[in-house]
Design a protein around this motif. Sequence first.
Motif, PDB file in Angstrom:
ATOM      1  N   CYS A 102     -36.549  47.381  33.995  1.00  0.00           N
ATOM      2  CA  CYS A 102     -36.754  46.198  33.163  1.00  0.00           C
ATOM      3  C   CYS A 102     -37.214  46.610  31.769  1.00  0.00           C
ATOM      4  CB  CYS A 102     -37.774  45.277  33.814  1.00  0.00           C
ATOM      5  SG  CYS A 102     -38.124  43.767  32.880  1.00  0.00           S
ATOM      6  N   GLY A 103     -38.198  47.505  31.711  1.00  0.00           N
ATOM      7  CA  GLY A 103     -38.680  47.972  30.424  1.00  0.00           C
ATOM      8  C   GLY A 103     -37.612  48.723  29.652  1.00  0.00           C
ATOM      9  N   ASP A 106     -35.231  46.180  28.214  1.00  0.00           N
ATOM     10  CA  ASP A 106     -35.806  45.483  27.061  1.00  0.00           C
ATOM     11  C   ASP A 106     -35.771  46.340  25.796  1.00  0.00           C
ATOM     12  OD1 ASP A 106     -36.313  43.258  28.589  1.00  0.00           O
ATOM     13  OD2 ASP A 106     -38.431  43.729  28.933  1.00  0.00           O
ATOM     14  N   ARG A 107     -35.892  47.655  25.964  1.00  0.00           N
ATOM     15  CA  ARG A 107     -35.885  48.551  24.809  1.00  0.00           C
ATOM     16  C   ARG A 107     -34.487  49.042  24.446  1.00  0.00           C
ATOM     17  NH1 ARG A 107     -40.221  50.526  27.846  1.00  0.00           N
ATOM     18  NH2 ARG A 107     -39.130  52.461  28.383  1.00  0.00           N
ATOM     19  N   ASP A 185     -30.386  39.782  37.066  1.00  0.00           N
ATOM     20  CA  ASP A 185     -31.139  40.290  35.919  1.00  0.00           C
ATOM     21  C   ASP A 185     -30.192  40.762  34.818  1.00  0.00           C
ATOM     22  OD1 ASP A 185     -33.666  39.808  36.825  1.00  0.00           O
ATOM     23  OD2 ASP A 185     -34.138  41.867  37.355  1.00  0.00           O
ATOM     24  N   ARG A 189     -29.664  38.849  31.108  1.00  0.00           N
ATOM     25  CA  ARG A 189     -30.511  39.430  30.075  1.00  0.00           C
ATOM     26  C   ARG A 189     -29.864  40.529  29.257  1.00  0.00           C
ATOM     27  NH1 ARG A 189     -35.407  41.851  32.632  1.00  0.00           N
ATOM     28  NH2 ARG A 189     -36.036  42.016  30.464  1.00  0.00           N
ATOM     29  N   CYS A 190     -28.774  41.081  29.748  1.00  0.00           N
ATOM     30  CA  CYS A 190     -28.203  42.261  29.099  1.00  0.00           C
ATOM     31  C   CYS A 190     -27.252  41.870  27.978  1.00  0.00           C
ATOM     32  CB  CYS A 190     -27.468  43.099  30.147  1.00  0.00           C
ATOM     33  SG  CYS A 190     -27.091  44.770  29.601  1.00  0.00           S
TER      34      CYS A 190
END
Length: 268
Positions: A102-103, A106-107, A185, A189-190
């Motif tokens: 997940c982190g 996000d980065r 996910d 989110r991607c």
Amino acid sequence: MSLVALAGRWIYRIKINSLICQTREGRVFWIKRRRPAGRWLIPAANAFFRVVRNPVTVIGRTRDWQRWEMESFRLLHGPTSRVRAAGRNGVEMEGIPGDSLCGLLDRGHLTAAMMSAAGLELSHAHRQISPHFEGRWSHGDPHLGNFIFDPVTARCRLIDFEVRHARRMSATDRHLEDLLVPLLDLSSRCVPQKWLPLSLSFLAAYDRPEIISLLPGRLVLPTGPSRLWWAIRTNYCRRALLRDRLRTLREALRQGALTSWASSPEIR
């Protein structure tokens, strides 16, 4: 927004356990403890899950949760793993090195190789035998935050065993549910150019045709109460976007995309 939706947002964000990090003799340990409010929060969360047809429960009795957390940790990470009960309401485990997927997502650092490692780890986990299920083990909530990627070993490892599928479910249904969670996910989110390659890398490495063949039937937005849970689970991603991406992945699978993807140098 309805009261049920508001309750869902609240339940999804609550923290039933506290988490403390300690370093001893150069080793990192995490201590997870049940919060006192858990006695009220857990029944509320499980009632909500029943309403929205989420087939998992938060393990209510603290001793049962401690046992499941420790058993699952040892089952996946080896019988000599450093994990033990911490008093009457906690579990202490040695830290797993690396970053959560997940982190990394996000980065903007999440790669096909990392998702391939996640697919391998989930496939390995699903082949383990659980006394509780009297059959193959399942996680219940393997979102990207519960996969830890270690760049030294290039391995992903699963963490956080606070919820559990209903025992009445077949192993096939439980594994389908687990497989869907990280795909949601990614789909919600991607960035556009990466979500499909990352999804296919994950599925190619999971490499269980008997489960993946059933997946297209699950890549459809639900109606009724389940619709609310999916909205919460995907952080209220636009339904049109999520529908389009699920349809694209569904059609890719039906057209045999994994056959060529599994041998692609992109995921090696």
